[in-house]
Design a protein around this motif. Structure first.
Motif, PDB file in Angstrom:
ATOM      1  N   THR A 139       0.702   4.516  -4.217  1.00  0.00           N
ATOM      2  CA  THR A 139       0.456   3.013  -4.007  1.00  0.00           C
ATOM      3  C   THR A 139      -0.362   2.472  -4.866  1.00  0.00           C
ATOM      4  O   THR A 139      -1.675   3.005  -4.770  1.00  0.00           O
ATOM      5  CB  THR A 139       0.404   2.758  -2.474  1.00  0.00           C
ATOM      6  N   LEU A 140       0.164   1.418  -5.571  1.00  0.00           N
ATOM      7  CA  LEU A 140      -0.761   0.479  -6.480  1.00  0.00           C
ATOM      8  C   LEU A 140      -0.865  -0.764  -5.798  1.00  0.00           C
ATOM      9  O   LEU A 140      -0.205  -1.267  -5.247  1.00  0.00           O
ATOM     10  CB  LEU A 140      -0.241   0.543  -7.835  1.00  0.00           C
ATOM     11  N   PRO A 141      -2.253  -1.493  -5.996  1.00  0.00           N
ATOM     12  CA  PRO A 141      -2.235  -2.902  -5.366  1.00  0.00           C
ATOM     13  C   PRO A 141      -1.363  -3.761  -6.255  1.00  0.00           C
ATOM     14  O   PRO A 141      -1.190  -3.523  -7.642  1.00  0.00           O
ATOM     15  CB  PRO A 141      -3.768  -2.927  -5.693  1.00  0.00           C
ATOM     16  N   GLN A 142      -1.215  -4.937  -5.717  1.00  0.00           N
ATOM     17  CA  GLN A 142      -0.986  -6.021  -6.401  1.00  0.00           C
ATOM     18  C   GLN A 142      -1.804  -7.175  -6.255  1.00  0.00           C
ATOM     19  O   GLN A 142      -1.961  -7.919  -5.398  1.00  0.00           O
ATOM     20  CB  GLN A 142       0.540  -6.560  -5.735  1.00  0.00           C
ATOM     21  N   ILE A 194       4.189  -3.676   4.200  1.00  0.00           N
ATOM     22  CA  ILE A 194       5.047  -4.871   3.848  1.00  0.00           C
ATOM     23  C   ILE A 194       5.166  -5.742   4.903  1.00  0.00           C
ATOM     24  O   ILE A 194       6.113  -6.518   4.631  1.00  0.00           O
ATOM     25  CB  ILE A 194       6.262  -4.485   3.033  1.00  0.00           C
ATOM     26  N   SER A 195       4.649  -5.476   5.989  1.00  0.00           N
ATOM     27  CA  SER A 195       4.777  -6.220   7.107  1.00  0.00           C
ATOM     28  C   SER A 195       4.071  -7.446   7.044  1.00  0.00           C
ATOM     29  O   SER A 195       4.133  -8.091   6.213  1.00  0.00           O
ATOM     30  CB  SER A 195       4.661  -5.426   8.299  1.00  0.00           C
ATOM     31  N   SER A 196       3.420  -7.765   8.098  1.00  0.00           N
ATOM     32  CA  SER A 196       2.436  -9.082   7.999  1.00  0.00           C
ATOM     33  C   SER A 196       1.308  -8.664   6.962  1.00  0.00           C
ATOM     34  O   SER A 196       0.917  -7.434   6.889  1.00  0.00           O
ATOM     35  CB  SER A 196       1.992  -9.203   9.292  1.00  0.00           C
ATOM     36  N   ALA A 197       0.534  -9.690   6.608  1.00  0.00           N
ATOM     37  CA  ALA A 197      -0.925  -9.508   5.931  1.00  0.00           C
ATOM     38  C   ALA A 197      -0.442  -8.814   4.590  1.00  0.00           C
ATOM     39  O   ALA A 197      -1.165  -7.573   4.554  1.00  0.00           O
ATOM     40  CB  ALA A 197      -1.846  -9.294   6.677  1.00  0.00           C
ATOM     41  N   THR A 198       0.582  -8.862   4.008  1.00  0.00           N
ATOM     42  CA  THR A 198       0.991  -7.956   2.846  1.00  0.00           C
ATOM     43  C   THR A 198      -0.138  -7.484   1.878  1.00  0.00           C
ATOM     44  O   THR A 198      -0.234  -6.350   1.628  1.00  0.00           O
ATOM     45  CB  THR A 198       1.992  -8.606   1.876  1.00  0.00           C
ATOM     46  N   ARG A 211      -1.593  -3.593   1.864  1.00  0.00           N
ATOM     47  CA  ARG A 211      -1.340  -2.979   0.587  1.00  0.00           C
ATOM     48  C   ARG A 211      -2.681  -2.856  -0.313  1.00  0.00           C
ATOM     49  O   ARG A 211      -3.219  -1.653  -0.590  1.00  0.00           O
ATOM     50  CB  ARG A 211      -0.431  -3.607  -0.422  1.00  0.00           C
ATOM     51  N   ASN A 212      -3.223  -3.715  -0.469  1.00  0.00           N
ATOM     52  CA  ASN A 212      -4.502  -3.844  -1.704  1.00  0.00           C
ATOM     53  C   ASN A 212      -5.684  -3.122  -1.049  1.00  0.00           C
ATOM     54  O   ASN A 212      -6.546  -2.455  -1.969  1.00  0.00           O
ATOM     55  CB  ASN A 212      -4.823  -5.080  -2.152  1.00  0.00           C
ATOM     56  N   TYR A 213      -5.902  -3.115   0.274  1.00  0.00           N
ATOM     57  CA  TYR A 213      -7.162  -2.445   0.827  1.00  0.00           C
ATOM     58  C   TYR A 213      -6.960  -1.468   1.600  1.00  0.00           C
ATOM     59  O   TYR A 213      -8.078  -0.689   2.395  1.00  0.00           O
ATOM     60  CB  TYR A 213      -7.950  -3.836   1.354  1.00  0.00           C
ATOM     61  N   GLU A 214      -5.906  -0.906   2.025  1.00  0.00           N
ATOM     62  CA  GLU A 214      -5.639  -0.249   2.998  1.00  0.00           C
ATOM     63  C   GLU A 214      -4.673   0.999   2.616  1.00  0.00           C
ATOM     64  O   GLU A 214      -4.992   2.039   2.185  1.00  0.00           O
ATOM     65  CB  GLU A 214      -4.826  -0.441   4.001  1.00  0.00           C
ATOM     66  N   ALA A 215      -3.305   0.716   1.946  1.00  0.00           N
ATOM     67  CA  ALA A 215      -2.396   1.432   1.581  1.00  0.00           C
ATOM     68  C   ALA A 215      -2.844   2.300   0.252  1.00  0.00           C
ATOM     69  O   ALA A 215      -2.395   3.462   0.021  1.00  0.00           O
ATOM     70  CB  ALA A 215      -1.013   0.902   1.355  1.00  0.00           C
ATOM     71  N   PRO A 253      -8.734  -9.975  13.140  1.00  0.00           N
ATOM     72  CA  PRO A 253      -7.589  -9.238  13.640  1.00  0.00           C
ATOM     73  C   PRO A 253      -6.854  -8.386  12.728  1.00  0.00           C
ATOM     74  O   PRO A 253      -6.374  -7.434  13.147  1.00  0.00           O
ATOM     75  CB  PRO A 253      -6.988 -10.500  14.277  1.00  0.00           C
ATOM     76  N   ASP A 254      -7.017  -8.941  11.599  1.00  0.00           N
ATOM     77  CA  ASP A 254      -5.815  -8.282  10.358  1.00  0.00           C
ATOM     78  C   ASP A 254      -6.854  -7.623   9.353  1.00  0.00           C
ATOM     79  O   ASP A 254      -6.493  -6.980   8.362  1.00  0.00           O
ATOM     80  CB  ASP A 254      -5.035  -9.259   9.605  1.00  0.00           C
ATOM     81  N   GLN A 255      -8.260  -7.078   9.747  1.00  0.00           N
ATOM     82  CA  GLN A 255      -8.931  -6.519   8.824  1.00  0.00           C
ATOM     83  C   GLN A 255      -9.510  -5.168   9.470  1.00  0.00           C
ATOM     84  O   GLN A 255     -10.919  -5.074   9.557  1.00  0.00           O
ATOM     85  CB  GLN A 255     -10.142  -7.231   8.297  1.00  0.00           C
TER      86      GLN A 255
END
Ligand SMILES: [Zn+2]
Lengths: 140, 385
Positions: free
Chosen positions: A9-12, B128-132, B136-140, B249-251
């Motif tokens: 996975t890459l960031p956007q 790709i659910s809430s808080a995209t 993605r950027n800090y978790e996935a 809540p989302d972090q």
């Protein structure tokens, strides 16, 4: 989801967190800091959550700290990370900004040796020509 | 001035819980809903309110169309992950006590096992659910793509702070709930687990092993809430109910305090409304996406002092014959994961005295929790009138 050679996975990057990703490309960790109350803020934010100031500055912070918590993944998730199983994901508490904990992948570590409190240092991984990721390894 | 009506649960309905229902999400919801309406002694067109507990399953429109509802007075949809079904019950209570509606339906159902939502069956969807961007950027990008590793981080930190040297307390949660599931007889678990089986089962996201994780399932459960002027003896009353939200809540990876959650606040509000305290409970149905969550919640809602949850479990105090029977149906761990909707229907059965072999004798008051979306929480105290 990005692929290429890195394959995971890459960031956007967004307008808000662009400076963070730009910093990583220069092998530098930047965290937002409120210029009014001096708090470091993570995840990237539009406003200081401590004092509601909009005045924040991306500030260099050493990518070192201690493992605050960790998990080693053994079960497939259906993602590109499955090729790396078992891999260890950590939360790191930064030495220079102790109010910040951030996620990261732990590399160069035996899962059995990982523990809370283990000192770690950042490793900058060029995933693609545009994207550099911050990972961590045990301090030697 | 006319006093506000009291909210009572007049009907419950369930489908079977299986690994492959062979029918659609909407069909499952309709079967459970019709069973709840029949149980509550009304016909479909008497429903004048619907609270949709989750972003999966059936929409309010699905139910309105299928049930032929032409004049719905109230609808709402909840966005609190696994806390949704119980949070929906809070909205149903508000609707009937305010007079906005008279008969409010809450239905949750999905093919969580055989359907496309199953984890690992498709590319992970958390990101790709809430808080995209957060996901993605800090978790996935760091491998956090499904729920288990997040809860594993909380468990690992909790174990560190409380000086645990093994996961044996988690094994006892899994053992006791599997025993309850066998007595209940309606879920996926067909036999009782031993502590050794738990401790030798394969690792999923350390420290979690296979039996620390809930069992994805197909099925549905529905609840019908009504406002009445005077509850009659035997009615199941929503005596207290509250929700809570964690800081940031989302972090979840940056949350301070890291083990903070909405559960203590939700519990405080529910106990305050009900005018009772943890020692007044006869049983508790605690949202158990992972075994650890049970021990964590025992402390968060004040049943145990901080750090005392493990000893309570090791001493089997959450078993049917213990001080506070927990997850008498087997819970998400052993019965199957219906987002806690079956926690609510099980609590109603306990209060009606119809919980079968897992009946807590003399149960008059029980607590139910819901938890999800990285720390949102709902707590209800149900009581037989
Ligand atoms: Zn500030």
């Amino acid at each position: 989801m990005g692929d290429g050679l890195y394959g995971r996975t890459l960031p956007q990057p967004t307008e808000l967190d662009g400076p963070y990703w730009d910093g990583l490309r220069r092998y530098e960790l930047l965290i937002q800091r409120c210029t009014d109350c001096q708090s470091y803020l993570w995840y990237p934010t539009e406003v200081c959550s401590r004092c509601q100031s909009f005045s924040m500055q991306w500030t260099p912070v050493a990518p070192t700290g201690e493992i605050y918590s960790f998990t080693t993944q053994y079960q497939r998730t259906g993602s590109k990370f499955d090729e790396d199983i078992p891999y260890t994901s950590v939360i790191v508490q930064l030495a220079e900004a102790s109010e910040v904990t951030m996620g990261g992948l732990l590399v160069e570590a035996d899962p059995d040796q990982v523990r809370v409190g283990l000192p770690v240092v950042g490793v900058f991984v060029d995933a693609t020509p545009e994207i550099t990721l911050l990972q961590f390894r045990p301090q030697t | 001035m006319v006093p506000s009506p009291t909210a009572i649960i007049v009907g419950i309905g369930e489908t079977e819980i299986s690994k492959d229902s062979g029918r659609s999400d909407v069909r499952l919801n309709l079967e459970a809903s019709l069973a709840a309406l029949s149980d509550g002694g009304i016909v479909a067109t008497d429903v004048d309110g619907i609270v949709v507990p989750a972003l999966v399953g059936a929409t309010a429109e699905d139910l309105m169309s299928a049930l032929g509802l032409a004049d719905l007075a109230y609808s709402a949809a909840i966005h609190m992950g696994g806390a949704g079904p119980l949070a929906a019950l809070a909205h149903a209570r508000l609707a009937v006590t305010s007079g906005a509606a008279q008969n409010v339906l809450v239905s949750f159902g999905q093919n969580g096992r055989s359907g496309s939502q199953r984890l690992g069956r498709r590319p992970p969807r958390l990101q790709i659910s809430s808080a995209t961007t957060y996901r993605r950027n800090y978790e996935a990008v760091h491998g956090f793509v499904v729920p288990a590793p997040f809860y594993a981080l909380w468990a690992q930190r909790y174990m560190y702070e409380n000086g645990w040297t093994s996961t044996e307390p988690l094994a006892h949660v899994a053992r006791i709930q599997s025993e309850h599931a066998v007595l209940n007889g309606l879920g996926l678990a067909d036999r009782a687990l031993t502590v050794e089986e738990h401790q030798t089962s394969r690792l999923i996201s350390s420290p979690f092993r296979l039996y620390d994780c809930s069992r994805e399932a197909d099925g549905a459960a529905a609840i019908l809430v009504r406002g009445v002027a005077n509850p009659q003896p035997g009615d199941v009353v929503i005596r207290g109910i509250g929700e809570g939200h964690p800081p940031q809540p989302d972090q979840p990876l940056a949350r301070r305090p890291f083990l903070g959650s909405g559960m203590p606040g939700a519990a405080r509000r529910a106990f305050d409304m009900a005018g009772c305290s943890p020692e007044d409970l006869d049983f508790a149905e605690l949202y158990d996406a992972f075994s650890f969550n049970v021990i964590w919640q025992l402390e968060q809602i004040g049943i145990c002092e901080p750090g005392a949850g493990a000893a309570f479990v090791l001493d089997s105090q959450i078993a049917l014959d213990g001080k506070l029977p927990v997850n008498t149906h087997g819970g998400l761990l052993a019965q199957g994961h219906l987002w806690g909707a079956a926690h609510i229907t099980e609590a109603v059965k306990q209060l009606r005295g119809t919980a079968g072999k897992a009946q807590v004798s003399g149960a008059r008051r029980g607590l139910v929790t819901g938890s999800g979306d990285f720390g949102d929480a709902s707590v209800a105290i149900l009581e037989v009138s």
